[in-house]
Structures are given as C-alpha cells and as structure tokens.
Design an enzyme around this catalytic site. Structure first.
Site, short mmCIF file in Angstrom:
data_model
loop_
_atom_site.label_atom_id
_atom_site.label_comp_id
_atom_site.label_asym_id
_atom_site.label_seq_id
_atom_site.Cartn_x
_atom_site.Cartn_y
_atom_site.Cartn_z
N HIS A 1 -1.17 12.36 -18.53
CA HIS A 1 -0.31 11.24 -18.94
C HIS A 1 -0.70 10.76 -20.33
O HIS A 1 0.16 10.45 -21.16
CB HIS A 1 -0.44 10.06 -17.97
CG HIS A 1 0.32 10.26 -16.70
ND1 HIS A 1 1.68 10.37 -16.68
CD2 HIS A 1 -0.09 10.36 -15.42
CE1 HIS A 1 2.08 10.54 -15.44
NE2 HIS A 1 1.02 10.54 -14.65
N HIS B 1 -4.01 15.82 -13.83
CA HIS B 1 -2.69 15.18 -13.83
C HIS B 1 -2.76 13.84 -14.55
O HIS B 1 -1.93 13.52 -15.41
CB HIS B 1 -2.20 14.99 -12.39
CG HIS B 1 -0.93 14.20 -12.28
ND1 HIS B 1 0.31 14.78 -12.10
CD2 HIS B 1 -0.69 12.86 -12.35
CE1 HIS B 1 1.24 13.84 -12.07
NE2 HIS B 1 0.66 12.66 -12.22
N GLU B 2 -3.76 13.04 -14.21
CA GLU B 2 -3.86 11.71 -14.81
C GLU B 2 -4.13 11.78 -16.31
O GLU B 2 -3.49 11.09 -17.10
CB GLU B 2 -4.96 10.88 -14.11
CG GLU B 2 -4.65 10.59 -12.65
CD GLU B 2 -3.27 10.01 -12.44
OE1 GLU B 2 -2.77 9.28 -13.32
OE2 GLU B 2 -2.66 10.30 -11.40
#
Ligand SMILES: *[C@@H]1O[C@H](CO)[C@@H](O)[C@H](O)[C@H]1NC(C)=O
Ligand SMILES: *[C@@H]1O[C@H](CO)[C@@H](O)[C@H](O)[C@H]1NC(C)=O
Ligand SMILES: *[C@@H]1O[C@H](CO)[C@@H](O)[C@H](O)[C@H]1NC(C)=O
Ligand SMILES: *[C@@H]1O[C@H](CO)[C@@H](O)[C@H](O)[C@H]1NC(C)=O
Length: 801
Positions: free
Chosen positions: A571, A567-568
């Site tokens: 970004h 998820h990170e």
C-alpha cells in the site's frame, strides 16, 4: 473498507471479517470514511500518438524535461485567464533506470490549489509519452467569492443514486448494511443524542438512496468570519469522523465550548515556501496531532454534467486509527465534499561505511510465506548495498526520533543499534494499540546482534491465548523487522527509491523526503484478524499494524505470514508511486482503491511462487481457511478463479478488496504469460553492485549496451518491473484501463514493446481486452462493464507471443 469509496490509504488487509457483526467484543473494526466526486472530464492519454493531437511538437532530445512539460502544459491550457495557473510539484523526478521524467502538476486558481486538479506528464527525450489531466476546465470564479451550494450541485452520493436501477439500489442498501459497523458509530447502543444533532448525523448514518438528504448545518447562525467557519467546519467533520459515540456526543453537547477551545496558529516558514501556508489547529477532539488546514478549491459535478468549483477547507486530520485528508465547504453549510483516509511520505550526504558486524535472525526465511510452508532458520542481515548502504541496524543520530531534543556528546554521525530499530524500519510490540511507538518494547540482541528467539506457542484455553502469544514477542518483532527490511531492499531495486518516495529515515542525499521509515507494530492491540497500513505523503512515517488472528489455538500471529506484511507494505508502494510521492490521494476508492489492494496480493503471490507453477490463496494460514480471505485463489484455471473484468458489476464487489482481487488475478495471468515467454528467475533480487557502484548484469538482467535501462531477463522479474514502472506512469485516480495501458507503455519504454501481444493476451484472458468498456461509473467503483476477450488486431489470431 470505505463508504463511497474514497481514497483510503489506511488499507485493511481483509474484507471478509468486516462483512458480519463480530460477537467477540475485543474484535474492533476500524471506522473509515471515504468518498469524493467522480470527474468525468479527467483523461489519460497513454501513448505518444494520442498525445500528438495537440499543437505541441516534440522538442530536441536533450531539452530539459521540465521545459518540455511546461511547454506542453501551456499548449493544453491555451489562453486560460490569469486567475488559473499551475505549479510543477517538487516531488517530480526522473527515474534513473528508465530515464523517464515524471512531472506532477497542481492547478491553482486565484492562488488556491484545486485539490483534485492534477496532471501527471511523463517525458523522455523531448517527447511526451503519456499524460493524465483532471484540471478544472471552466473559467475561474471571482476572487474568494462565496460559492454556496446551489441546487444545481450534485452531492457525490446523489449522483450515484441517480444512476441506479432498482436492483442496484437494493444492492447498495445491502452494501450499506454490510458497511454498517464502520459507517455507524460503533456497535454499542449509543447514548441519546439531541434532535438537531441527529439530523446532522443523518447523512452519515442513513445515507441510502431513499432517505437522501443533504446534511443540515448546526452552525447556520455562525458569524461569517473565516476563522470561526474553519473551526465549525472542522468540528462538524470530527463528528462524522470519530469512531467514538462518546466523543461525538461530547462535541454535539458542548459544541460552543469546543469551538472556543480550539486554537489556530499560522505555520510560518523561515524561507519562502512553494507549498501553501498551513493553519495549525490545536485542541481538536479525538486527534493525536494539530490539524493542518488550508483553503483550496475542489471540483463538484453539477446536474447539467459540468463541474463547478467549491471553496473548501482542506484538513489533514491525524487520529488514532485514521489519517484523513478531508475537504469541507468553507462557508456554511459545511458539507463534507470529499474524504481520503491515508491510513489503507535534500539531505547533506554523509560518508557511508559498511557495517562491521552484521546481524542474524531466527526467522521464516524470505520465500517461506508462513509457518505451514517451512521451518524457521538462521538468516543473515543480508542487506542490499544499494538499497541499505549502512545495513538495517544503523541510522544517523540526527534522524533518530528516540533522540529528539537530546543534546549529543558524540561526534559520530551514525548510531548503531542492537535492536529492531534502523534506517528503514522501526519494529516493536504495540499491545496497547496506541499511537506511541518510540518507547515500546523491542528485543535487544546485544553486541552479537543474534536475534535468535524461541517460538513454540502452546495450545491453551481461549482465555489464555493472548498471553501465550505475547510470550513470543521477541521472535515476532524480529520477524517483522526482517521481512520489512527484505521488502524495502527488494522494492528499492525495482525503483521504489528515495526520489520516488520510499520509506527511510535518512535518504543518503539521494533525493526525496526522509524521516519516514516504516513504523511496524507487531501484535498491535487495536484489532484482530486483519492488518493495515497508513501512507501519508513522503517525509512522514508510514505505519504498519499487524494483528493476531484468533482463528485457531494457539492464536496465529500475522507477523509470521509474509504475504500479509508484503500486502501491507505494498500500500505504501502504490500510494507513493501513483500520482507522485507527495500526493497520497491518488488511489482513493472504486477501481483505483481496489487496485491498491490488488497490487499487494499480486506482489505477495509473486514473491512466494517458485519455478513450479501453483495456485495460491491469500492469508490461508492466518485465517485458518484453505481458501484464504478472498473469494478465490489466484489461478490460471477459470473454474477455480472465474473472475473477469465484468465481475466488478456483481453484488459484493463494491468494496476495494473484492475489486483488488480481480485486478490481482488479471496481473497473475499477465505475469504467467511473461514467465512462459521469458522463463523464471529463482530470486527476485538483482545482483549486488560492484565496488565502483555499477550493477553487473549477471544472469538477472539482459546484456545492455550504452546507457540503456537495465531490463530484467526473466518473466517474473520483468513482470514486477513493469508493474512498478506502470505505477509511475499511470495518472492520479487510475481505473483498470489506465493501469493496464500504463503497463503496456512501460513495456514499450523498457523493451521497445516486444511484449505488446503477450501483455494484451494476459489482460484479454480476463476480459480486459482493448474493447472492454464501462458505462454509468459511480464514485466507488459501480457501473456496467463489458468484457473483451480479444487481443488487438495487430496481434492477429495465432500471433506469436
Ligand atoms: C557505527 O558503525 C559504523 C560502521 O558501520 C562506524 O563507522 C561508526 O563509527 C559506528 N558508530 C558508533 C557510534 O560506534
Ligand atoms: C526477550 O529477549 C530478551 C533479551 O533480548 C530477554 O531478556 C527476554 O526475557 C525475552 N522475552 C521473552 C518474553 O522471552
Ligand atoms: C520443482 O519441481 C521439481 C520436479 O518435481 C523439483 O525437483 C524441484 O525441486 C521443484 N522446485 C522447487 C523450488 O520446489
Ligand atoms: C480446472 O479446475 C477444475 C476444478 O478443480 C478441474 O476439474 C479442471 O480439470 C481444471 N482444468 C485444468 C485445465 O487444469
């Protein structure tokens, strides 16, 4: 989380943890500001037939795509006056797989950039496939005239308030209260601040609709010299931006001392540079590097529904927990016009050898989402030969930040490491939660490069839980390094490569800006129960901070939950692919900021899924909650996940995480439709290249003829490819409609549109059909939405999909 949504690319993972006051004083919430005007005149034309309304004619197929773009721009701009011009940005590129050239254009007026005047033009075979345009439509103001804030200018916030019903206003108040921990400076009672300072801060602290007021300037008496204006504009921004009461009070109490302490240097370039010249400001309180300042225009909506240009200082402010791009009015009163938090980046080729000995790691293998799903195993440094030609533990001496300034006695080009330090990722412990990382601890596995470390935390008292977790730092850092490299290589193969702005120290002469590996901090001491990622423009390191979760004993370590790491990292992916590698401000707030969260959840969920369909929740293990950290698990069952497009109107859906959850759920439906049609590939990784560098089709790609693009054969791999290609095609600051249309265009380009109805069926299942609609949009994602569950007429009722 952000206030009025601005473009934050320091994106935290979790939202639920910040919705209430946290009693454990060691749990620190990152403060983040973000807001900016909504430009009603911005357009995205997502298909060639919409583009054809202009005089522009398709050009010969082999025309240089930049000439095509230029001729198109000139057609759109028509006879604008000479003061308005444009610059084709140097981060424009041609995607080697699809052959589409993504051209990024910045508007210039009187020689200054219009910070939110962007065009992205997608060109192929002499044709404009789609474009987005947020150029300032009016005529240029006179050279460098003051543009003081007239009464006709609408504060972004004011504009928002004007569109509110009473009920929405109540929700907005509730929203601000939830945001309180982040908007207001800290939880401790602040030391008394002087009266005038309080007035200044009012707009930051209590900007609800009933107490609406424009910020007062403290420096109303400031002499009208531009450099003093620069410093006072910057200081006033710092008062709003610093998370520390102490720093804010110090600035306000010693305002003049700070003003005179700040020093400016103009950054001179040896060679002429197409970028505007920066002023570097040193000694700015609470920053970790000199602030870059440039004069620019931004577009500000006026009450009569048009826009006006405002001359601003554009600041790039690097702080401990934030990396802001802020626009502050150049002349007093220095109002913050917009804020973006970047926090949630042609080399000479060197010969590329293959590593002699590869490393191995004792880790939760790729596909095992977290410790509840499987055991650790010994995994090889199974690097992808296209994505990481020198493996994961090697980088050129010249690109090694730990050797900066040292004179080398070696003629060798590549430095080989036996630690978690390589070309794609620097992984290390960061217990102190500070910015420094080079000297931080990382395991050294020695010549054998066997990163095989124990992981067996014991149940302890809460008081000893942290110390217990820290005992396993070797295993944690090795895992974080492994997962990050796997993501790097996977994303590379779907097109997140050097020219499109990926994260690498050295770019192998393949374009893009280097020196931007991911700095991955394990057990970062700056927080608990979360994670975040900072994405500055291409050429500057991304930074991932993974936290411990004090949700159970022993503490759970986010580094072991692959979904959080994915998820990170995502970004970084979505921020670099949307609007071009050098524009980190394209997923700022509202629907675009929300999708920045949603893509991360979608990719994490897709990566963990297998041939047997299952629902998945995000962050369940780390958070120690079966239902995870979102409102619902990702599911095809509308009882289990009832989200639709209209859900965004609900209370509690102003934050980017809630918006992102709806987007990820929509993408989940879309990708399951593709899987039903094209089947499932057990591995998302494409085959390794042959010795001559060509990629074999294997069972992964469809057989291809000629120079045609490689098309993934299965539904899950195709879904990932379309999502990546869509990010490249969509405009800066997209909404759900633009992102949806870009995915449909991506399929049109890749497969000739054979999944048109399959894709629409997935979108329509969650209300994002062709007639879905939003009115009264607000700067951070509010509005009144209508769902559409129908497919386009062309697909018919019982259309075969
Ligand atoms: C590093 O490894 C490469 C093989 O990948 C080798 O060619 C090179 O000489 C090594 N560098 C040093 C300094 O040993
Ligand atoms: C970590 O690994 C190193 C060897 O790389 C070892 O010397 C050290 O004791 C280990 N640390 C812990 C806390 O186990
Ligand atoms: C999927 O389910 C089948 C039948 O239960 C089973 O044999 C197979 O191992 C499962 N696949 C995975 C990857 O779990
Ligand atoms: C959807 O979920 C609900 C609640 O768990 C369940 O009762 C229902 O049977 C499910 N529907 C389908 C089609 O699986």
């Amino acid at each position: 989380m952000r206030v009025f949504a601005a473009s934050l690319a320091v994106a935290g993972l979790a939202s639920y943890a910040s919705g209430h006051r946290v009693s454990d004083p060691s749990v620190r919430q990152r403060k983040s500001l973000g807001f900016g005007p909504v430009l009603k005149h911005a357009v995205y034309r997502a298909s060639p037939y919409q583009v054809a309304t202009h005089n522009f004619k398709r050009m010969a197929e082999d025309t240089d795509p930049f000439l095509v773009a230029q001729s198109f721009i000139e057609d759109i701009l028509g006879n604008r006056n000479d003061a308005s011009s444009y610059r084709i940005r140097r981060d424009s590129y041609t995607d080697p797989n699809t052959g589409i050239t993504h051209v990024y254009v910045r508007q210039l007026i009187n020689g200054f950039e219009v910070a939110d005047g962007d065009m992205n033009i997608n060109v192929k075979d002499g044709m404009i496939l789609s474009y987005g345009n947020s150029f300032y439509p009016g005529s240029a103001p006179g050279q460098l005239t003051e543009t003081p804030l007239g009464d006709d200018l609408v504060h972004p916030h004011q504009e928002f308030c004007d569109g509110l019903t009473e009920e929405m206003e109540l929700r907005y108040d509730a929203f601000l209260q939830n945001q309180g921990e982040q908007v207001v400076m800290g939880d401790d009672s602040p030391a008394p601040v002087p009266d005038h300072a309080l007035r200044q801060l009012t707009h930051v602290h209590h900007s609800n609709c009933r107490h609406q007021q424009l910020p007062l300037t403290m420096a109303a008496q400031a002499p009208n010299t531009l450099d003093l204006d620069l410093r006072s504009a910057l200081l006033q921004f710092m008062v709003a931006a610093t998370p520390s009461d102490h720093v804010a009070n110090d600035i306000l109490g010693n305002y003049d001392a700070h003003l005179s302490n700040m020093v400016e240097y103009v950054e001179n370039h040896f060679a002429p540079s197409e970028e505007s010249t920066h002023i570097l400001v040193h000694n700015v309180p609470d920053t970790v590097n000199p602030v870059k300042a440039t004069l620019a225009y931004v577009q500000v909506p006026t009450k009569d529904d048009s826009v006006r240009l405002n001359l601003v200082w554009k600041f790039e402010v690097e702080m401990q927990d934030n990396w802001y791009e802020a626009a502050v009015s150049a002349f007093p009163p220095h109002r913050i016009v917009s804020v973006v938090d970047w926090a949630s980046d042609a080399a000479v080729p060197v010969p590329v050898p293959t590593p002699e000995k590869t490393a191995s790691y004792n880790v939760f293998a790729w596909g095992v989402n977290d410790p509840s799903e499987g055991e650790r195993s010994i995994e090889k440094e199974n690097f992808d030969a296209l994505a990481s030609p020198i493996g994961w533990h090697s980088l050129p001496y010249a690109n090694d930040p730990s050797l900066k300034g040292t004179k080398l006695a070696t003629k060798e080009v590549l430095r080989n490491t036996t630690t978690t330090w390589g070309n794609n990722v620097f992984a290390q412990e960061n217990w102190e939660g500070q910015n420094a990382y080079v000297e931080n601890y990382r395991p050294d596995a020695g010549a054998g490069k066997s990163f095989d470390y124990a992981y067996s935390p014991k149940v302890t008292d809460k008081a000893d839980a942290l110390e217990e977790a820290q005992k396993f730092i070797n295993a944690t850092v090795a895992q974080l390094f492994y997962t990050n490299n796997m993501i790097h290589d996977l994303y590379y193969r779907y097109g997140f490569d050097e020219i499109s702005g990926n994260f690498q120290q050295y770019n192998f002469g393949r374009g893009g800006a280097g020196n931007d590996a991911v700095i991955a901090n394990a057990q970062d001491g700056s927080g608990y129960n979360n994670a975040n990622f900072m994405t500055p423009p291409d050429g500057q390191n991304g930074r991932m901070r993974m936290y411990l979760w004090n949700t159970a004993l022993p503490y759970r370590d986010g580094d072991f939950e692959a979904g959080i790491v994915i998820h990170e990292y995502s970004h970084g992916l979505s921020t670099r692919l949307t609007g071009g590698p050098l524009n980190s401000g394209c997923l700022p707030f509202g629907e675009s900021g929300g999708m920045g969260e949603g893509w991360g959840d979608f990719l994490a969920t897709t990566i963990r899924s297998n041939e047997n369909y299952s629902d998945y929740a995000m962050g369940s293990w780390a958070a120690n909650r079966v239902q995870g950290i979102r409102n619902y698990p990702y599911s095809l069952n509308d009882t289990i996940n009832p989200s639709t497009y209209k859900t965004l109107d609900k209370p509690g859906y102003f934050g980017v995480h809630a918006i992102g959850e709806v987007w990820a759920e929509i993408l989940w439906h879309v990708s399951q439709g593709l899987i039903a049609k094209h089947g499932f590939s057990a591995s998302l990784y494409p085959p390794q290249p042959l010795e001559d560098g060509t990629v074999p089709e294997g069972d992964f790609y469809r057989p291809r003829s000629g120079k045609k693009a490689l098309v993934p054969k299965h539904g899950n791999t195709l879904a990932v490819q379309l999502v990546f290609n869509g990010m490249k095609l969509q405009p800066c600051r997209p909404g759900f409609f633009e992102a949806r249309d870009a995915i449909i265009l991506a399929d049109q380009q890749l497969t000739g549109g054979e999944n048109f109805c399959t894709l629409w069926k997935g979108f329509a299942a969650k209300g994002l059909g062709p007639d879905a609609n939003v009115v009264l949009r607000t700067p951070w994602g509010g509005g009144v939405r209508t769902d559409d569950f129908e497919m386009p007429l062309a697909c018919g009722e019982a259309a075969e999909i």
